[in-house]
Design a protein around this motif. Structure first.
Motif, PDB file in Angstrom:
ATOM      1  N   ASP A 186      -7.978   3.506  16.805  1.00  0.00           N
ATOM      2  CA  ASP A 186      -7.012   4.436  16.680  1.00  0.00           C
ATOM      3  C   ASP A 186      -6.984   4.693  15.222  1.00  0.00           C
ATOM      4  O   ASP A 186      -6.622   3.749  14.388  1.00  0.00           O
ATOM      5  CB  ASP A 186      -5.590   3.788  17.037  1.00  0.00           C
ATOM      6  N   GLY A 187      -7.144   5.637  14.680  1.00  0.00           N
ATOM      7  CA  GLY A 187      -7.206   6.180  13.254  1.00  0.00           C
ATOM      8  C   GLY A 187      -5.956   6.152  12.707  1.00  0.00           C
ATOM      9  O   GLY A 187      -6.023   5.679  11.371  1.00  0.00           O
ATOM     10  N   ASP A 188      -4.859   6.250  13.409  1.00  0.00           N
ATOM     11  CA  ASP A 188      -3.373   5.978  12.639  1.00  0.00           C
ATOM     12  C   ASP A 188      -3.310   4.481  12.470  1.00  0.00           C
ATOM     13  O   ASP A 188      -2.277   4.091  11.601  1.00  0.00           O
ATOM     14  CB  ASP A 188      -2.403   6.425  13.618  1.00  0.00           C
ATOM     15  N   GLN A 189      -4.017   3.600  12.866  1.00  0.00           N
ATOM     16  CA  GLN A 189      -4.030   2.053  12.866  1.00  0.00           C
ATOM     17  C   GLN A 189      -4.906   1.625  11.997  1.00  0.00           C
ATOM     18  O   GLN A 189      -4.866   0.365  11.467  1.00  0.00           O
ATOM     19  CB  GLN A 189      -3.639   1.527  14.200  1.00  0.00           C
ATOM     20  N   ARG A 190      -5.981   2.218  11.528  1.00  0.00           N
ATOM     21  CA  ARG A 190      -7.307   1.780  10.963  1.00  0.00           C
ATOM     22  C   ARG A 190      -6.698   1.506   9.551  1.00  0.00           C
ATOM     23  O   ARG A 190      -6.043   2.170   9.103  1.00  0.00           O
ATOM     24  CB  ARG A 190      -8.077   2.919  10.926  1.00  0.00           C
ATOM     25  N   ILE A 191      -7.377   0.459   8.869  1.00  0.00           N
ATOM     26  CA  ILE A 191      -7.017   0.292   7.508  1.00  0.00           C
ATOM     27  C   ILE A 191      -7.365   1.496   6.536  1.00  0.00           C
ATOM     28  O   ILE A 191      -8.335   1.985   6.712  1.00  0.00           O
ATOM     29  CB  ILE A 191      -7.766  -0.868   7.141  1.00  0.00           C
ATOM     30  N   SER A 192      -6.564   1.769   5.561  1.00  0.00           N
ATOM     31  CA  SER A 192      -6.861   2.678   4.548  1.00  0.00           C
ATOM     32  C   SER A 192      -7.956   2.070   3.584  1.00  0.00           C
ATOM     33  O   SER A 192      -7.960   0.936   3.357  1.00  0.00           O
ATOM     34  CB  SER A 192      -5.635   3.239   3.763  1.00  0.00           C
ATOM     35  N   PRO A 193      -8.553   3.236   2.784  1.00  0.00           N
ATOM     36  CA  PRO A 193      -9.504   2.522   1.834  1.00  0.00           C
ATOM     37  C   PRO A 193      -8.571   1.493   0.698  1.00  0.00           C
ATOM     38  O   PRO A 193      -9.292   0.549   0.258  1.00  0.00           O
ATOM     39  CB  PRO A 193     -10.052   3.698   1.146  1.00  0.00           C
ATOM     40  N   HIS A 194      -7.620   2.147   0.388  1.00  0.00           N
ATOM     41  CA  HIS A 194      -6.749   1.323  -0.465  1.00  0.00           C
ATOM     42  C   HIS A 194      -6.563  -0.005  -0.007  1.00  0.00           C
ATOM     43  O   HIS A 194      -6.590  -1.030  -0.663  1.00  0.00           O
ATOM     44  CB  HIS A 194      -5.543   1.960  -0.944  1.00  0.00           C
ATOM     45  N   GLN A 195      -6.008  -0.251   1.252  1.00  0.00           N
ATOM     46  CA  GLN A 195      -5.667  -1.460   1.843  1.00  0.00           C
ATOM     47  C   GLN A 195      -6.979  -2.172   1.855  1.00  0.00           C
ATOM     48  O   GLN A 195      -7.027  -3.565   1.621  1.00  0.00           O
ATOM     49  CB  GLN A 195      -5.154  -1.215   3.290  1.00  0.00           C
ATOM     50  N   ALA A 196      -8.117  -1.510   2.191  1.00  0.00           N
ATOM     51  CA  ALA A 196      -9.611  -2.238   2.581  1.00  0.00           C
ATOM     52  C   ALA A 196      -9.703  -3.095   1.094  1.00  0.00           C
ATOM     53  O   ALA A 196     -10.393  -4.166   0.992  1.00  0.00           O
ATOM     54  CB  ALA A 196     -10.857  -1.363   2.962  1.00  0.00           C
ATOM     55  N   LEU A 197      -9.531  -2.436  -0.219  1.00  0.00           N
ATOM     56  CA  LEU A 197      -9.816  -3.024  -1.465  1.00  0.00           C
ATOM     57  C   LEU A 197      -8.877  -4.011  -1.641  1.00  0.00           C
ATOM     58  O   LEU A 197      -9.196  -4.795  -2.636  1.00  0.00           O
ATOM     59  CB  LEU A 197      -9.663  -1.864  -2.528  1.00  0.00           C
ATOM     60  N   GLU A 198      -7.824  -4.306  -0.948  1.00  0.00           N
ATOM     61  CA  GLU A 198      -6.808  -5.434  -1.262  1.00  0.00           C
ATOM     62  C   GLU A 198      -7.132  -6.558  -0.295  1.00  0.00           C
ATOM     63  O   GLU A 198      -6.243  -7.290  -0.216  1.00  0.00           O
ATOM     64  CB  GLU A 198      -5.463  -4.929  -1.194  1.00  0.00           C
ATOM     65  N   HIS A 199      -8.075  -6.273   0.751  1.00  0.00           N
ATOM     66  CA  HIS A 199      -8.058  -7.083   1.705  1.00  0.00           C
ATOM     67  C   HIS A 199      -8.465  -8.431   0.976  1.00  0.00           C
ATOM     68  O   HIS A 199      -9.430  -8.536   0.309  1.00  0.00           O
ATOM     69  CB  HIS A 199      -9.201  -6.640   2.902  1.00  0.00           C
ATOM     70  N   PHE A 216     -10.776 -10.444   2.209  1.00  0.00           N
ATOM     71  CA  PHE A 216     -12.373 -10.481   2.047  1.00  0.00           C
ATOM     72  C   PHE A 216     -12.889  -9.959   0.956  1.00  0.00           C
ATOM     73  O   PHE A 216     -14.020 -10.468   0.086  1.00  0.00           O
ATOM     74  CB  PHE A 216     -13.097 -10.107   3.385  1.00  0.00           C
ATOM     75  N   VAL A 217     -12.327  -8.787   0.380  1.00  0.00           N
ATOM     76  CA  VAL A 217     -13.125  -8.206  -0.938  1.00  0.00           C
ATOM     77  C   VAL A 217     -12.185  -9.027  -2.080  1.00  0.00           C
ATOM     78  O   VAL A 217     -13.047  -9.018  -3.046  1.00  0.00           O
ATOM     79  CB  VAL A 217     -12.251  -6.722  -0.739  1.00  0.00           C
ATOM     80  N   THR A 218     -11.030  -9.292  -2.080  1.00  0.00           N
ATOM     81  CA  THR A 218     -10.397  -9.843  -3.245  1.00  0.00           C
ATOM     82  C   THR A 218     -10.807 -11.388  -3.367  1.00  0.00           C
ATOM     83  O   THR A 218     -10.860 -11.991  -4.336  1.00  0.00           O
ATOM     84  CB  THR A 218      -9.136  -9.774  -3.366  1.00  0.00           C
ATOM     85  N   MET A 219     -11.471 -11.955  -2.375  1.00  0.00           N
ATOM     86  CA  MET A 219     -11.790 -13.397  -2.038  1.00  0.00           C
ATOM     87  C   MET A 219     -10.710 -14.263  -2.248  1.00  0.00           C
ATOM     88  O   MET A 219     -10.620 -15.444  -2.579  1.00  0.00           O
ATOM     89  CB  MET A 219     -12.976 -13.681  -2.933  1.00  0.00           C
ATOM     90  N   SER A 220      -9.395 -13.691  -2.103  1.00  0.00           N
ATOM     91  CA  SER A 220      -8.158 -14.661  -2.356  1.00  0.00           C
ATOM     92  C   SER A 220      -8.051 -15.711  -1.309  1.00  0.00           C
ATOM     93  O   SER A 220      -7.410 -16.761  -1.329  1.00  0.00           O
ATOM     94  CB  SER A 220      -6.961 -13.659  -2.222  1.00  0.00           C
ATOM     95  N   HIS A 221      -8.775 -15.330  -0.135  1.00  0.00           N
ATOM     96  CA  HIS A 221      -8.893 -16.519   1.020  1.00  0.00           C
ATOM     97  C   HIS A 221      -9.747 -17.674   0.705  1.00  0.00           C
ATOM     98  O   HIS A 221      -9.564 -18.830   1.243  1.00  0.00           O
ATOM     99  CB  HIS A 221      -9.474 -15.966   2.289  1.00  0.00           C
ATOM    100  N   LEU A 222     -10.137 -17.575  -0.371  1.00  0.00           N
ATOM    101  CA  LEU A 222     -11.188 -18.892  -0.974  1.00  0.00           C
ATOM    102  C   LEU A 222     -10.557 -19.373  -1.981  1.00  0.00           C
ATOM    103  O   LEU A 222     -11.031 -20.635  -2.487  1.00  0.00           O
ATOM    104  CB  LEU A 222     -12.481 -18.424  -1.501  1.00  0.00           C
ATOM    105  N   ILE A 223      -9.386 -19.217  -2.304  1.00  0.00           N
ATOM    106  CA  ILE A 223      -8.862 -19.742  -3.760  1.00  0.00           C
ATOM    107  C   ILE A 223      -8.515 -21.325  -3.340  1.00  0.00           C
ATOM    108  O   ILE A 223      -8.860 -22.236  -4.168  1.00  0.00           O
ATOM    109  CB  ILE A 223      -7.371 -19.091  -3.976  1.00  0.00           C
ATOM    110  N   GLU A 224      -8.018 -21.745  -1.993  1.00  0.00           N
ATOM    111  CA  GLU A 224      -7.902 -23.026  -1.673  1.00  0.00           C
ATOM    112  C   GLU A 224      -9.153 -23.897  -1.575  1.00  0.00           C
ATOM    113  O   GLU A 224      -9.059 -25.057  -1.574  1.00  0.00           O
ATOM    114  CB  GLU A 224      -6.901 -23.079  -0.582  1.00  0.00           C
ATOM    115  N   HIS A 225     -10.176 -23.138  -1.322  1.00  0.00           N
ATOM    116  CA  HIS A 225     -11.559 -23.746  -1.347  1.00  0.00           C
ATOM    117  C   HIS A 225     -12.170 -23.814  -2.712  1.00  0.00           C
ATOM    118  O   HIS A 225     -13.507 -23.844  -2.452  1.00  0.00           O
ATOM    119  CB  HIS A 225     -12.377 -23.368  -0.313  1.00  0.00           C
TER     120      HIS A 225
END
Length: 124
Positions: free
Chosen positions: A95-108, A110-119
């Motif tokens: 559903d394109g209305d629910q798909r992540i936007s390019p801006h949101q993807a850049l803040e995800h 996986f892209v920011t690697m924020s999920h790896l800070i604790e590791h």
């Protein structure tokens, strides 16, 4: 695609240009619903036999299965795979209305690697 991403919602299938080639419409009290045709139904409706998927390796049947495709060697690797799969699911949302936007993807994560800070003490 249905196997990997799940079946599109009925309102998307109702609006689809080629829905009738791949899905069978069934009446329900709340309106039409759709289900993926069986290979036999597809052949009868389209006069084409669907191609069989041949693979020499066992492919994951869903994006979620990618997380567990390899054993969990370390927590950072596992979290990285989970973040990657989450991003892929959001990028490919049917559903394109629910798909992540390019801006949101850049803040995800996986892209920011924020999920790896604790590791950060482990190898990543």
């Amino acid at each position: 695609m249905v196997e990997v991403l799940g079946q599109p919602e009925d309102h998307l299938l109702c609006a689809g240009k080629y829905t009738q080639y791949f899905f069978s419409e069934e009446e329900a009290s709340e309106g039409p619903t759709w289900r993926l045709m069986t290979p036999e139904e597809y052949t009868a409706a389209n006069s084409v036999k669907p191609e069989e998927r041949n693979s020499f390796i066992d492919l994951p049947s869903s994006l979620d299965d990618l997380v567990n495709i390899y054993p969990e060697w370390d927590a950072a690797e596992f979290e990285d795979r989970r973040a990657f799969v989450d991003l892929m699911k959001r990028l490919m949302h049917l559903d394109g209305d629910q798909r992540i936007s390019p801006h949101q993807a850049l803040e995800h994560p996986f892209v920011t690697m924020s999920h790896l800070i604790e590791h950060s003490g482990s190898t990543a």
